[in-house]
Write a protein that holds these residues in place. Structure first.
Motif, PDB file in Angstrom:
ATOM      1  N   ASN A  42     -28.008  67.115  29.940  1.00  0.00           N
ATOM      2  CA  ASN A  42     -28.465  65.748  30.421  1.00  0.00           C
ATOM      3  C   ASN A  42     -28.689  66.096  32.062  1.00  0.00           C
ATOM      4  OD1 ASN A  42     -29.023  64.571  28.003  1.00  0.00           O
ATOM      5  ND2 ASN A  42     -27.415  63.080  28.119  1.00  0.00           N
ATOM      6  N   GLY A  43     -29.128  67.168  32.441  1.00  0.00           N
ATOM      7  CA  GLY A  43     -29.111  67.707  33.859  1.00  0.00           C
ATOM      8  C   GLY A  43     -27.760  67.679  34.566  1.00  0.00           C
ATOM      9  N   VAL A  44     -26.777  67.829  33.744  1.00  0.00           N
ATOM     10  CA  VAL A  44     -25.426  67.735  34.510  1.00  0.00           C
ATOM     11  C   VAL A  44     -24.947  69.252  34.315  1.00  0.00           C
ATOM     12  CG1 VAL A  44     -22.778  67.114  34.939  1.00  0.00           C
ATOM     13  CG2 VAL A  44     -24.742  65.428  34.527  1.00  0.00           C
ATOM     14  N   ASN A  45     -24.568  70.164  35.324  1.00  0.00           N
ATOM     15  CA  ASN A  45     -24.129  71.570  35.170  1.00  0.00           C
ATOM     16  C   ASN A  45     -22.701  71.604  34.604  1.00  0.00           C
ATOM     17  OD1 ASN A  45     -23.614  74.301  34.766  1.00  0.00           O
ATOM     18  ND2 ASN A  45     -24.216  74.576  37.031  1.00  0.00           N
ATOM     19  N   VAL A  46     -22.324  71.858  33.406  1.00  0.00           N
ATOM     20  CA  VAL A  46     -21.013  71.661  32.937  1.00  0.00           C
ATOM     21  C   VAL A  46     -20.211  72.904  32.935  1.00  0.00           C
ATOM     22  CG1 VAL A  46     -21.770  69.893  31.207  1.00  0.00           C
ATOM     23  CG2 VAL A  46     -21.403  72.195  30.479  1.00  0.00           C
ATOM     24  N   GLY A  47     -20.800  73.994  33.160  1.00  0.00           N
ATOM     25  CA  GLY A  47     -20.168  75.249  33.467  1.00  0.00           C
ATOM     26  C   GLY A  47     -21.085  76.511  33.600  1.00  0.00           C
ATOM     27  N   VAL A  48     -20.504  77.432  34.086  1.00  0.00           N
ATOM     28  CA  VAL A  48     -21.039  78.899  34.119  1.00  0.00           C
ATOM     29  C   VAL A  48     -20.305  79.723  33.439  1.00  0.00           C
ATOM     30  CG1 VAL A  48     -22.106  80.535  35.622  1.00  0.00           C
ATOM     31  CG2 VAL A  48     -22.459  78.226  36.027  1.00  0.00           C
ATOM     32  N   TRP A  49     -20.617  80.674  32.603  1.00  0.00           N
ATOM     33  CA  TRP A  49     -19.921  81.895  32.180  1.00  0.00           C
ATOM     34  C   TRP A  49     -20.673  83.002  32.295  1.00  0.00           C
ATOM     35  CZ3 TRP A  49     -21.335  84.538  27.316  1.00  0.00           C
ATOM     36  CH2 TRP A  49     -20.326  85.470  27.098  1.00  0.00           C
ATOM     37  N   THR A  50     -19.533  84.220  32.600  1.00  0.00           N
ATOM     38  CA  THR A  50     -20.218  85.557  33.064  1.00  0.00           C
ATOM     39  C   THR A  50     -20.034  86.301  31.843  1.00  0.00           C
ATOM     40  OG1 THR A  50     -20.029  85.383  35.559  1.00  0.00           O
ATOM     41  CG2 THR A  50     -20.205  87.380  34.515  1.00  0.00           C
ATOM     42  N   TYR A  51     -21.127  86.652  31.230  1.00  0.00           N
ATOM     43  CA  TYR A  51     -21.157  87.512  30.113  1.00  0.00           C
ATOM     44  C   TYR A  51     -21.043  89.024  30.760  1.00  0.00           C
ATOM     45  CZ  TYR A  51     -22.159  89.103  25.479  1.00  0.00           C
ATOM     46  OH  TYR A  51     -22.030  89.915  24.154  1.00  0.00           O
ATOM     47  N   PRO A  52     -19.872  89.914  29.958  1.00  0.00           N
ATOM     48  CA  PRO A  52     -19.664  90.966  30.520  1.00  0.00           C
ATOM     49  C   PRO A  52     -20.838  91.951  30.309  1.00  0.00           C
ATOM     50  CG  PRO A  52     -18.592  90.736  28.518  1.00  0.00           C
ATOM     51  CD  PRO A  52     -19.198  89.430  28.825  1.00  0.00           C
ATOM     52  N   GLY A  53     -21.501  92.075  29.442  1.00  0.00           N
ATOM     53  CA  GLY A  53     -22.589  93.085  28.998  1.00  0.00           C
ATOM     54  C   GLY A  53     -22.059  94.382  28.140  1.00  0.00           C
TER      55      GLY A  53
END
Length: 301
Positions: A197-208
């Motif tokens: 709903n337009g709120v950034n709840v989190g960022v996760w860095t995927y290792p690849g």
């Protein structure tokens, strides 16, 4: 998932009292395995492995399925749970919570804005041409079982079945996801953001680097670099926002403004200006290692 420490959940709790079963959980947390592979990795006989797996199945920690192997059928074991909260004191709100569940196919996005590398595929064929964003508007996109993009976002409209006297307690979304794009290289990490709903709840860095092993459910015709990802579970409750049980922000369920008469929008994005812009690949049923779509659980009081 939340488990109360009580006698009624003793089967679940007993699973964690064995070093062998804990080691099995660790192994299955990396990738699905068959009974023979678990037996070799743990250096114990297959019948003993089978008994331990049966206990983990009964507790809902592991799920198994029979698939064709080189010498007949084989049992493939998957880690069913990615996180569990143990409750030493029962909460009335949790005990009485109403639960709404829905599965969203990865092709059922309601909005998108993406840049190549990009593409979509059903379980039988490509949908349109690789690296042409126009095909994300093709009516056939709803048949997609896998999709990928280099940067941008896809957004899903989650069905909202709340009634007007309910208060949301937690929202959980789980999916199989990875960073690498199938028409590109397979060693790129990626900063993947999740927005509700337009709120950034989190960022996760995927290792690849997940392109070397063929996906358990990936169709035989699929020969692109990326075969499978990892299950990620985003949960927002009254304490904050979590990815696989690790808090990633202080955004709470109240800040999402969930109500019975409002839609719920869930966005997955990778910004072109992010430190790690390695793209996004989403796997649904018929692809990857987990044979699931985007799974949503909304709990209300």
């Amino acid at each position: 998932m939340q488990v109360e420490v009580s006698s009624r959940n003793i089967k679940f709790l007993e699973c964690l009292s064995s070093l062998t079963r804990v080691k099995m959980i660790e192994l299955l947390g990396v990738q699905p395995m068959n009974i023979k592979s678990l037996s070799e990795a743990l250096d114990i006989k297959s019948p003993i492995v089978t008994r331990h797996i049966h206990m983990l199945e009964e507790a809902g920690i592991v799920r198994c399925e029979s698939v064709p192997g080189k010498r007949g059928m084989q049992k493939i074991c998957h880690l069913q749970l990615t996180q569990t909260m143990l409750l030493f004191k029962s909460s009335p709100a949790i005990d009485e919570a109403k639960r709404y569940e829905v599965s969203l196919p990865v092709g059922h996005y309601s909005s998108y804005q993406i840049k190549p590398t990009c593409g979509l595929a059903s379980d039988t064929q490509m949908i349109g041409m690789c690296d042409d964003p126009r095909y994300f508007a093709d009516p056939e996109h709803v048949q997609a079982k896998v999709l990928w993009f280099g940067s941008g976002f896809v957004e899903y409209r989650i069905p909202n079945y709340m009634v007007n006297n309910e208060t949301p307690e937690s929202l959980e979304v789980s999916m199989e996801i990875c960073s690498e794009t199938p028409c590109s290289i397979n060693h790129l990490p990626s900063d993947i953001a999740f927005t509700i709903n337009g709120v950034n709840v989190g960022v996760w860095t995927y290792p690849g680097d997940f392109g070397s092993t063929r996906g358990l459910y990936t169709p035989e015709w699929w020969h692109k670099n990326i075969q499978h990802g990892l299950i990620k579970t985003i949960r927002v409750n009254r304490l904050g926002s979590f990815i696989d049980g690790i808090q990633v922000s202080n955004v709470t369920i109240d800040q999402l403004m969930l109500a019975y008469d409002k839609q719920i929008l869930f966005r997955i994005s990778c910004s072109a200006t992010a430190k790690n812009c390695g793209g996004v690949t989403l796997f649904g049923k018929g692809f990857g290692n987990y044979n699931q779509d985007i799974e949503v659980i909304l709990r209300c009081q």
